[in-house]
Enzyme design. Structure first.
Site, PDB file in Angstrom:
ATOM      1  CD  GLN A  89      -2.711   1.317   2.475  1.00 25.38           C
ATOM      2  OE1 GLN A  89      -3.002   0.292   3.082  1.00 25.38           O
ATOM      3  NE2 GLN A  89      -3.159   2.501   2.834  1.00 25.38           N
ATOM      4  CB  CYS A  95      -6.071   0.014   4.439  1.00 23.85           C
ATOM      5  SG  CYS A  95      -7.196   0.937   5.504  1.00 23.85           S
ATOM      6  CG  HIS A 168      -4.753  -1.094   8.626  1.00 23.99           C
ATOM      7  ND1 HIS A 168      -4.558  -0.365   7.470  1.00 23.99           N
ATOM      8  CD2 HIS A 168      -4.038  -2.241   8.469  1.00 23.99           C
ATOM      9  CE1 HIS A 168      -3.750  -1.036   6.666  1.00 23.99           C
ATOM     10  NE2 HIS A 168      -3.436  -2.176   7.242  1.00 23.99           N
ATOM     11  CG  ASP A 183      -1.596  -4.903   6.874  1.00 25.14           C
ATOM     12  OD1 ASP A 183      -1.587  -3.928   6.099  1.00 25.14           O
ATOM     13  OD2 ASP A 183      -1.499  -4.796   8.106  1.00 25.14           O
TER      14      ASP A 183
END
Length: 232
Positions: A89, A95, A168, A183
């Site tokens: 990211q 996210c 998140h 993630d």
């Protein structure tokens, strides 16, 4: 290089399902709220469940755990499935979008992509590194425009793109027989061990419980399941 911002997107299945359709994801699978992690509550989810999308507070406890986990993985590297779709990211506040991409693009044996922004992105990036995938997303004006339009549709007050965000999104999904935590802000995905079609949602629930149990005094978690659409 200036940082690119988007408005944070809300953890709202109604909004996010419209977002997925706009991106070109077929309507056979959609997001639904997970109301509890006990087996009886998980059993009412539409089947099959392909992924969980977890929204959690970015606390000191979380970052301490993340550091400890990174150190352990340096000492004992994990197995990463060869066919995993994973990206980093770089687009700030994206996210939620990245978690959705991780959930969908690791389940293409079940989910159909129609012609559109997600399919175009996948075809351009599927053989690239996680960093290159993330850089391309950071500059994909079509996806950014779609994201921004749905970030304005939620029920909560829309923050400024530059505001600090204290929550998140991550995705949990099965890749082969592995339960993967994806993630985009981490250098590597996390392999949580063996799972199967039959046990995935229960195994993923256990990972969610670990996130929740680290925050004894914080209940600001939401979980959505990417599962078969009820009207299909």
């Amino acid at each position: 290089m200036s940082e690119t911002f988007v408005i944070p997107i809300e953890s709202n299945p109604e909004v996010l399902n419209k977002f997925l359709i706009k991106l070109g994801v077929s309507e056979d699978f959609s997001l639904t709220d997970v109301y509890g992690l006990d087996p009886d509550l998980l059993a009412i989810l539409p089947q099959p469940v392909l992924a969980f999308i977890l929204l959690f507070p970015c606390s000191e406890n979380y970052y301490n755990h993340r550091h400890e986990e990174n150190e352990k993985l340096k000492e004992k590297p994990q197995k990463i499935p060869e066919n995993l779709f994973y990206m980093h990211q770089f687009l700030r506040n994206a996210c939620g979008t990245i978690a959705l991409f991780h959930a969908v693009l690791n389940n293409l044996e079940k989910i159909q992509l129609k012609d559109g922004a997600m399919k175009n992105f996948y075809e351009k990036t599927k053989n690239l590194s996680p960093e290159d995938k993330g850089r391309i997303l950071e500059n994909d004006q079509e996806i950014i425009k779609i994201h921004q339009s749905f970030a304005n549709e939620g029920q909560t007050e829309v923050p400024n793109a530059e505001d600090k965000v204290y929550f998140h999104f991550i995705a949990l999904t099965r890749v082969g027989d592995n339960l993967m935590e994806l993630d985009g802000t981490r250098k590597i995905p996390i392999n949580h061990g063996k799972t199967s079609d039959e046990t995935f949602m229960f195994d993923a629930a256990e990972i969610c419980k670990k996130f929740i149990n680290r925050e004894k005094n914080d209940c600001r978690f939401t979980i959505m399941a990417l599962a078969a659409s009820c009207d299909q």
